[in-house]
Design an enzyme around this catalytic site. Structure first.
Site, PDB file in Angstrom:
ATOM      1  N   GLU A 186       4.111  -9.509 -12.337  1.00  0.00           N
ATOM      2  CA  GLU A 186       3.112  -8.552 -12.816  1.00  0.00           C
ATOM      3  C   GLU A 186       3.597  -7.707 -13.993  1.00  0.00           C
ATOM      4  OE1 GLU A 186       2.504  -6.211  -9.158  1.00  0.00           O
ATOM      5  OE2 GLU A 186       3.316  -4.498 -10.243  1.00  0.00           O
ATOM      6  N   HIS A 232      -2.453  -3.691  -9.271  1.00  0.00           N
ATOM      7  CA  HIS A 232      -1.562  -2.662  -8.706  1.00  0.00           C
ATOM      8  C   HIS A 232      -2.216  -1.269  -8.759  1.00  0.00           C
ATOM      9  CE1 HIS A 232       2.921  -2.174  -7.655  1.00  0.00           C
ATOM     10  NE2 HIS A 232       2.233  -1.178  -7.119  1.00  0.00           N
ATOM     11  N   ARG A 238       4.594  -5.968  -2.438  1.00  0.00           N
ATOM     12  CA  ARG A 238       5.216  -6.330  -3.709  1.00  0.00           C
ATOM     13  C   ARG A 238       5.000  -7.822  -3.904  1.00  0.00           C
ATOM     14  NH1 ARG A 238       5.027  -1.773  -4.835  1.00  0.00           N
ATOM     15  NH2 ARG A 238       6.706  -0.310  -5.363  1.00  0.00           N
TER      16      ARG A 238
HETATM   17  P1  NAD Z   1       7.650   2.443   4.758  1.00  0.00           P
HETATM   18  O1  NAD Z   1       9.094   2.487   4.383  1.00  0.00           O
HETATM   19  O2  NAD Z   1       7.039   3.628   5.428  1.00  0.00           O
HETATM   20  O3  NAD Z   1       7.357   1.165   5.688  1.00  0.00           O
HETATM   21  C1  NAD Z   1       7.876  -0.099   5.459  1.00  0.00           C
HETATM   22  C2  NAD Z   1       7.997  -0.783   6.813  1.00  0.00           C
HETATM   23  O4  NAD Z   1       8.377  -2.128   6.582  1.00  0.00           O
HETATM   24  C3  NAD Z   1       9.100  -0.145   7.694  1.00  0.00           C
HETATM   25  O5  NAD Z   1       8.575   0.169   8.956  1.00  0.00           O
HETATM   26  C4  NAD Z   1      10.156  -1.224   7.779  1.00  0.00           C
HETATM   27  O6  NAD Z   1      10.851  -1.237   9.020  1.00  0.00           O
HETATM   28  C5  NAD Z   1       9.303  -2.477   7.597  1.00  0.00           C
HETATM   29  N1  NAD Z   1      10.087  -3.647   7.243  1.00  0.00           N
HETATM   30  C6  NAD Z   1      11.282  -3.724   6.599  1.00  0.00           C
HETATM   31  N2  NAD Z   1      11.683  -5.004   6.548  1.00  0.00           N
HETATM   32  C7  NAD Z   1      10.740  -5.747   7.174  1.00  0.00           C
HETATM   33  C8  NAD Z   1      10.598  -7.119   7.455  1.00  0.00           C
HETATM   34  N3  NAD Z   1      11.551  -7.998   7.102  1.00  0.00           N
HETATM   35  N4  NAD Z   1       9.492  -7.532   8.120  1.00  0.00           N
HETATM   36  C9  NAD Z   1       8.551  -6.662   8.508  1.00  0.00           C
HETATM   37  N5  NAD Z   1       8.633  -5.329   8.282  1.00  0.00           N
HETATM   38  C10 NAD Z   1       9.708  -4.883   7.615  1.00  0.00           C
HETATM   39  O7  NAD Z   1       6.877   2.094   3.415  1.00  0.00           O
HETATM   40  P2  NAD Z   1       5.324   2.284   3.095  1.00  0.00           P
HETATM   41  O8  NAD Z   1       5.127   3.610   2.453  1.00  0.00           O
HETATM   42  O9  NAD Z   1       4.514   1.929   4.278  1.00  0.00           O
HETATM   43  O10 NAD Z   1       5.146   1.189   1.931  1.00  0.00           O
HETATM   44  C11 NAD Z   1       5.353  -0.188   2.202  1.00  0.00           C
HETATM   45  C12 NAD Z   1       5.441  -0.945   0.890  1.00  0.00           C
HETATM   46  O11 NAD Z   1       4.166  -0.922   0.254  1.00  0.00           O
HETATM   47  C13 NAD Z   1       6.387  -0.317  -0.156  1.00  0.00           C
HETATM   48  O12 NAD Z   1       7.733  -0.744   0.028  1.00  0.00           O
HETATM   49  C14 NAD Z   1       5.825  -0.835  -1.454  1.00  0.00           C
HETATM   50  O13 NAD Z   1       6.455  -2.057  -1.780  1.00  0.00           O
HETATM   51  C15 NAD Z   1       4.358  -1.083  -1.135  1.00  0.00           C
HETATM   52  N6  NAD Z   1       3.466  -0.146  -1.833  1.00  0.00           N
HETATM   53  C16 NAD Z   1       2.504  -0.650  -2.644  1.00  0.00           C
HETATM   54  C17 NAD Z   1       1.652   0.219  -3.316  1.00  0.00           C
HETATM   55  C18 NAD Z   1       0.551  -0.289  -4.213  1.00  0.00           C
HETATM   56  O14 NAD Z   1      -0.019   0.506  -4.979  1.00  0.00           O
HETATM   57  N7  NAD Z   1       0.188  -1.556  -4.144  1.00  0.00           N
HETATM   58  C19 NAD Z   1       1.786   1.593  -3.148  1.00  0.00           C
HETATM   59  C20 NAD Z   1       2.773   2.060  -2.292  1.00  0.00           C
HETATM   60  C21 NAD Z   1       3.614   1.195  -1.638  1.00  0.00           C
END
Ligand code: NAD
Length: 333
Positions: free
Chosen positions: A262, A294, A233
């Site tokens: 964005e 995105h 994000r």
């Molecule tokens: P997920 O919930 O499976 O994984 C997120 C991980 O981040 C978890 O393991 C959590 O413990 C960890 N985390 C939380 N706080 C943290 C911190 N302070 N430092 C380090 N790690 C931390 O989520 P995911 O499916 O892997 O997605 C991750 C992120 O990717 C989503 O939250 C979203 O913001 C982003 N995303 C972007 C797109 C895109 O199209 N660009 C698409 C999907 C998701």
């Protein structure tokens, strides 16, 4: 059930229609949902929204007054919803917890490879009949150290892909996952990760703890010339600090699929208008910056799964009063 679908693009309609198969009355609306557009949900029991719809307390209150009981997010992240306010108003919030982590992970790696080998610049040159290799020198990914911040579903996929390249993966996550270790990652502290990584790739959610996680102070502790990839994000990085890092050379290259502001830019064709965001415009001037709007989630597999799970949430809410994949306030902790 009548569902107001905000921020609709033609592809949303195509995939949602297939998943719905005529069951619910989906009303497609192009505008983004915020307090000024929430009235368009009149008569709907649910709203279906995307990453840049703004569901703050104000917007939720307007929705609640109109009888909306469900917010069905067409995405995994939920930083744009005031969960505390939603709970207080009795509105269920549901999301798509997993669609295709591969789609997002593969896009992150695409940004890394493109930036490294300067494919975007090479392609433009060749089209103009310029076959010079000056300025296109890259490095072997094999043997490089990549810091993966956030090793959830996407971070795990990224780790597996990079291990396949022969990279050394350092990981940071408050909740380490053995599957990542099995895939070759070594969990370290954040300062260690910043200190040792040639590439830093962000895969954590946006939370109060991760807001501006990459700021001036963090950049100063990174390897000079580091490649930074943000696909999570926008506000996980302090964009102004990043620009200073690019100007000083501390950041060697930057790949973004997300941007702090964005919602005023992405998912629209603004090619005939003037970009008023000077910070974003500055980013576009760097030859070593690559930005996509995105689109990391945008594969056939992921968008089909998003539509399927969204309709599952809506049907389950209608049939039982509970969404299949609810988000609770506890998730904020
Ligand atoms: P997920 O919930 O499976 O994984 C997120 C991980 O981040 C978890 O393991 C959590 O413990 C960890 N985390 C939380 N706080 C943290 C911190 N302070 N430092 C380090 N790690 C931390 O989520 P995911 O499916 O892997 O997605 C991750 C992120 O990717 C989503 O939250 C979203 O913001 C982003 N995303 C972007 C797109 C895109 O199209 N660009 C698409 C999907 C998701």
């Amino acid at each position: 059930m009548r569902v107001a679908v905000f921020s609709t693009k033609p592809y949303d309609k195509t995939f949602l229609e297939v998943a719905n198969a005529g069951k619910h009355q989906l009303v497609y609306l192009e505008p983004r949902l915020d307090a000024s557009t929430a009235f368009s949900a009149e008569g709907a029991k649910a709203v279906c929204v995307f990453v840049n719809d703004q569901l703050d307390a104000n917007t939720l209150a307007i929705l609640a007054r109109q009888g909306v009981g469900l917010v069905a997010l067409r995405c995994a992240g939920f930083n744009n919803v005031d969960l505390v306010a939603a709970e207080a108003m009795g509105i269920t919030v549901a999301r798509v917890p997993e669609y295709s982590p591969h789609s997002v992970a593969e896009h992150a790696v695409a940004l890394m490879l493109t930036l490294n080998r300067k494919i975007h610049r090479a392609s433009a040159r060749v089209r103009e009949g310029n076959f010079s290799l000056e300025g296109l020198l890259g490095f072997d990914m094999h043997g490089k150290t990549v810091g993966v911040i956030g090793t959830g579903k996407i971070g795990l996929c990224v780790t597996r892909i990079l291990s396949g390249f022969g990279c050394k993966v350092l990981a940071f996550d408050p909740y380490p996952d053995n599957r990542c270790v099995d895939a070759g990652a070594k969990y370290v502290t954040l300062p260690e990760l910043f200190d040792q990584s040639d590439i830093v790739s962000l895969h954590c959610p946006l939370t109060p703890q991760t807001h501006h996680l990459i700021d001036e102070k963090a950049i100063k502790t990174m390897r000079p010339g580091v490649m930074l990839i943000n696909i999570s994000r926008g506000a996980v990085v302090d964009t102004r600090a990043i620009i200073r890092g690019l100007k000083s050379g501390m950041i060697g290259s930057l790949g973004l699929d997300v941007y702090e502001e964005e919602e005023n830019l992405f998912f629209r064709d603004l090619s005939s208008t003037v970009i008023h965001d000077d910070v974003f415009a500055r980013l576009l001037t760097f030859p070593n910056v690559l930005i996509t709007g995105h689109q990391a989630f945008f594969t056939h597999e992921a968008v089909s799964e998003i539509a399927r799970t969204t309709l599952e949430n809506i049907s389950s809410f209608e049939d039982t009063g509970y969404a299949a994949h609810p988000i609770s306030v506890e998730r904020l902790a």
